[in-house]
Design a protein around this motif. Structure first.
Motif, PDB file in Angstrom:
ATOM      1  N   ASN A 126      33.516  20.717  43.840  1.00 44.55           N
ATOM      2  CA  ASN A 126      32.716  22.080  43.609  1.00 44.55           C
ATOM      3  C   ASN A 126      33.073  22.748  42.344  1.00 44.55           C
ATOM      4  O   ASN A 126      32.261  23.131  41.486  1.00 44.55           O
ATOM      5  N   PHE A 127      34.446  22.839  42.146  1.00 41.47           N
ATOM      6  CA  PHE A 127      34.889  23.537  41.061  1.00 41.47           C
ATOM      7  C   PHE A 127      34.657  22.702  39.889  1.00 41.47           C
ATOM      8  O   PHE A 127      34.165  23.418  38.708  1.00 41.47           O
ATOM      9  N   ARG A 128      34.730  21.373  39.672  1.00 35.94           N
ATOM     10  CA  ARG A 128      34.362  20.588  38.543  1.00 35.94           C
ATOM     11  C   ARG A 128      32.876  20.801  38.291  1.00 35.94           C
ATOM     12  O   ARG A 128      32.448  21.063  37.087  1.00 35.94           O
ATOM     13  N   ASN A 129      32.060  20.902  39.506  1.00 34.72           N
ATOM     14  CA  ASN A 129      30.659  20.750  39.105  1.00 34.72           C
ATOM     15  C   ASN A 129      30.176  22.309  38.568  1.00 34.72           C
ATOM     16  O   ASN A 129      29.207  22.449  37.550  1.00 34.72           O
ATOM     17  N   LEU A 130      30.923  23.326  38.999  1.00 31.61           N
ATOM     18  CA  LEU A 130      30.576  24.740  38.317  1.00 31.61           C
ATOM     19  C   LEU A 130      31.149  24.942  37.020  1.00 31.61           C
ATOM     20  O   LEU A 130      30.413  25.482  36.304  1.00 31.61           O
ATOM     21  N   VAL A 131      32.243  24.174  36.745  1.00 33.62           N
ATOM     22  CA  VAL A 131      32.636  24.199  35.259  1.00 33.62           C
ATOM     23  C   VAL A 131      31.782  23.500  34.475  1.00 33.62           C
ATOM     24  O   VAL A 131      31.293  23.933  33.320  1.00 33.62           O
ATOM     25  N   ALA A 132      31.413  22.424  34.832  1.00 37.48           N
ATOM     26  CA  ALA A 132      30.229  21.488  34.131  1.00 37.48           C
ATOM     27  C   ALA A 132      28.994  22.137  33.807  1.00 37.48           C
ATOM     28  O   ALA A 132      28.489  21.990  32.661  1.00 37.48           O
ATOM     29  N   SER A 133      28.614  23.066  34.828  1.00 35.60           N
ATOM     30  CA  SER A 133      27.326  23.739  34.567  1.00 35.60           C
ATOM     31  C   SER A 133      27.436  24.888  33.730  1.00 35.60           C
ATOM     32  O   SER A 133      26.417  25.402  33.394  1.00 35.60           O
ATOM     33  N   GLY A 134      28.647  25.552  33.506  1.00 39.79           N
ATOM     34  CA  GLY A 134      28.784  26.577  32.514  1.00 39.79           C
ATOM     35  C   GLY A 134      28.683  27.796  33.434  1.00 39.79           C
ATOM     36  O   GLY A 134      28.814  28.937  32.881  1.00 39.79           O
ATOM     37  N   PHE A 135      28.891  27.647  34.883  1.00 39.85           N
ATOM     38  CA  PHE A 135      28.770  28.774  35.648  1.00 39.85           C
ATOM     39  C   PHE A 135      29.912  29.860  35.445  1.00 39.85           C
ATOM     40  O   PHE A 135      29.701  30.964  35.570  1.00 39.85           O
ATOM     41  N   TYR A 136      30.931  29.463  35.187  1.00 39.44           N
ATOM     42  CA  TYR A 136      32.263  30.370  34.910  1.00 39.44           C
ATOM     43  C   TYR A 136      32.000  31.201  33.597  1.00 39.44           C
ATOM     44  O   TYR A 136      32.766  32.130  33.404  1.00 39.44           O
ATOM     45  N   ASP A 137      31.198  30.536  32.659  1.00 36.51           N
ATOM     46  CA  ASP A 137      31.358  31.037  31.186  1.00 36.51           C
ATOM     47  C   ASP A 137      30.999  32.440  31.130  1.00 36.51           C
ATOM     48  O   ASP A 137      29.983  32.827  31.761  1.00 36.51           O
ATOM     49  N   GLY A 138      31.796  33.260  30.581  1.00 35.94           N
ATOM     50  CA  GLY A 138      31.615  34.739  30.387  1.00 35.94           C
ATOM     51  C   GLY A 138      32.000  35.646  31.706  1.00 35.94           C
ATOM     52  O   GLY A 138      31.941  36.821  31.767  1.00 35.94           O
ATOM     53  N   LEU A 139      32.320  34.895  32.687  1.00 38.04           N
ATOM     54  CA  LEU A 139      32.981  35.700  33.895  1.00 38.04           C
ATOM     55  C   LEU A 139      34.330  36.219  33.306  1.00 38.04           C
ATOM     56  O   LEU A 139      35.044  35.596  32.642  1.00 38.04           O
ATOM     57  N   THR A 140      35.013  37.055  33.956  1.00 38.09           N
ATOM     58  CA  THR A 140      36.357  37.733  34.119  1.00 38.09           C
ATOM     59  C   THR A 140      37.043  37.575  35.320  1.00 38.09           C
ATOM     60  O   THR A 140      36.448  37.396  36.196  1.00 38.09           O
ATOM     61  N   ILE A 141      38.350  37.729  34.943  1.00 35.87           N
ATOM     62  CA  ILE A 141      39.204  38.096  36.204  1.00 35.87           C
ATOM     63  C   ILE A 141      39.164  39.362  36.627  1.00 35.87           C
ATOM     64  O   ILE A 141      39.114  40.456  35.819  1.00 35.87           O
ATOM     65  N   PHE A 142      38.676  39.672  37.917  1.00 35.35           N
ATOM     66  CA  PHE A 142      38.347  41.080  38.445  1.00 35.35           C
ATOM     67  C   PHE A 142      39.515  41.563  39.188  1.00 35.35           C
ATOM     68  O   PHE A 142      39.508  42.501  39.619  1.00 35.35           O
ATOM     69  N   ARG A 143      40.392  40.620  39.687  1.00 38.42           N
ATOM     70  CA  ARG A 143      41.734  41.037  40.409  1.00 38.42           C
ATOM     71  C   ARG A 143      42.990  40.710  39.955  1.00 38.42           C
ATOM     72  O   ARG A 143      42.975  39.425  39.556  1.00 38.42           O
ATOM     73  N   ALA A 144      44.085  41.420  39.627  1.00 42.26           N
ATOM     74  CA  ALA A 144      45.191  41.175  39.128  1.00 42.26           C
ATOM     75  C   ALA A 144      46.181  41.996  40.123  1.00 42.26           C
ATOM     76  O   ALA A 144      46.434  43.224  39.870  1.00 42.26           O
ATOM     77  N   GLN A 145      46.676  41.261  41.035  1.00 44.83           N
ATOM     78  CA  GLN A 145      47.910  41.668  42.028  1.00 44.83           C
ATOM     79  C   GLN A 145      48.919  41.340  41.529  1.00 44.83           C
ATOM     80  O   GLN A 145      49.460  40.047  41.880  1.00 44.83           O
ATOM     81  N   ARG A 146      49.854  42.020  40.990  1.00 42.21           N
ATOM     82  CA  ARG A 146      51.327  41.898  40.060  1.00 42.21           C
ATOM     83  C   ARG A 146      51.932  41.076  41.290  1.00 42.21           C
ATOM     84  O   ARG A 146      52.029  41.646  42.333  1.00 42.21           O
ATOM     85  N   GLY A 147      52.590  39.968  41.046  1.00 40.65           N
ATOM     86  CA  GLY A 147      53.495  39.430  41.848  1.00 40.65           C
ATOM     87  C   GLY A 147      52.910  38.478  42.852  1.00 40.65           C
ATOM     88  O   GLY A 147      53.670  37.774  43.797  1.00 40.65           O
ATOM     89  N   PHE A 148      51.465  38.433  43.043  1.00 39.33           N
ATOM     90  CA  PHE A 148      50.804  37.872  44.024  1.00 39.33           C
ATOM     91  C   PHE A 148      49.665  36.880  43.156  1.00 39.33           C
ATOM     92  O   PHE A 148      50.188  35.743  43.185  1.00 39.33           O
ATOM     93  N   VAL A 149      48.665  37.272  42.959  1.00 36.65           N
ATOM     94  CA  VAL A 149      47.573  36.355  42.215  1.00 36.65           C
ATOM     95  C   VAL A 149      46.776  37.230  41.408  1.00 36.65           C
ATOM     96  O   VAL A 149      46.803  38.394  41.305  1.00 36.65           O
ATOM     97  N   ILE A 150      46.021  36.380  40.431  1.00 36.49           N
ATOM     98  CA  ILE A 150      44.922  36.664  39.535  1.00 36.49           C
ATOM     99  C   ILE A 150      43.865  36.055  40.341  1.00 36.49           C
ATOM    100  O   ILE A 150      43.834  34.959  40.774  1.00 36.49           O
ATOM    101  N   GLN A 151      42.577  36.816  40.355  1.00 38.61           N
ATOM    102  CA  GLN A 151      41.600  36.202  40.904  1.00 38.61           C
ATOM    103  C   GLN A 151      40.114  36.424  39.993  1.00 38.61           C
ATOM    104  O   GLN A 151      39.743  37.259  39.477  1.00 38.61           O
ATOM    105  N   GLY A 152      39.261  35.406  40.113  1.00 43.02           N
ATOM    106  CA  GLY A 152      38.181  35.465  39.258  1.00 43.02           C
ATOM    107  C   GLY A 152      36.959  34.450  39.738  1.00 43.02           C
ATOM    108  O   GLY A 152      37.278  33.904  40.822  1.00 43.02           O
TER     109      GLY A 152
END
Length: 148
Positions: free
Chosen positions: A41-67
């Motif tokens: 699923n992730f590879r297909n989304l990358v190949a389709s350009g789905f993630y291009d232009g999206l940003t990291i919208f959550r950054a919780q120090r010491g835990f995770v970044i999420q996008g």
């Protein structure tokens, strides 16, 4: 911008380069054995350009970044490939692991991913989320994003 990189590894292993602009680039090694549907699923989304232009919208120090969120494109959820959902997944959510985000429904993951910032994340995430790879280059970039 995200792009797949062919480094001639085994078919179940692939690499994705993520360009976070002025923060820099990271490279993720995808493990298709631990979570085959999630990796596909992730590879297909990358190949389709789905993630291009999206940003990291959550950054919780010491835990995770999420996008990976794009509410304008409906996606079909995938089965959660983690222990509590009946799938053995041996990837522990240590520092640098990429995993799929989801709602309370174990089979609700679509495109959102997170990268763990600290080994302590494993205690709350292991067995509940589908880890599918690791940052192999650029954890300093991930840390800069988390601290911005």
């Amino acid at each position: 911008e995200f792009s797949l990189i062919d480094l001639g590894e085994a078919p179940e292993t692939s690499y994705v380069e993520m360009d976070f602009g002025s923060y820099g680039k990271i490279v993720i090694k995808i493990d298709g054995k631990a979570a085959p549907e999630t990796a596909r699923n992730f590879r297909n989304l990358v190949a389709s350009g789905f993630y291009d232009g999206l940003t990291i919208f959550r950054a919780q120090r010491g835990f995770v970044i999420q996008g990976g969120e794009n509410e304008n494109i409906p996606l079909t959820p995938i089965k959660g490939e983690f222990d509590s959902n009946g799938h053995i997944n041996n990837i522990s959510h240590k520092r640098g692991v990429i995993s799929m985000a989801r709602t309370g429904d174990p089979n609700s993951a679509t495109s959102q991913f997170f990268i763990t910032l600290d080994d302590s994340a494993a205690s709350s995430l292991d067995g509940e989320y589908a880890g599918f790879g690791w940052v192999v280059e650029g954890m300093d970039v991930v840390d800069r994003i988390a601290n911005s």
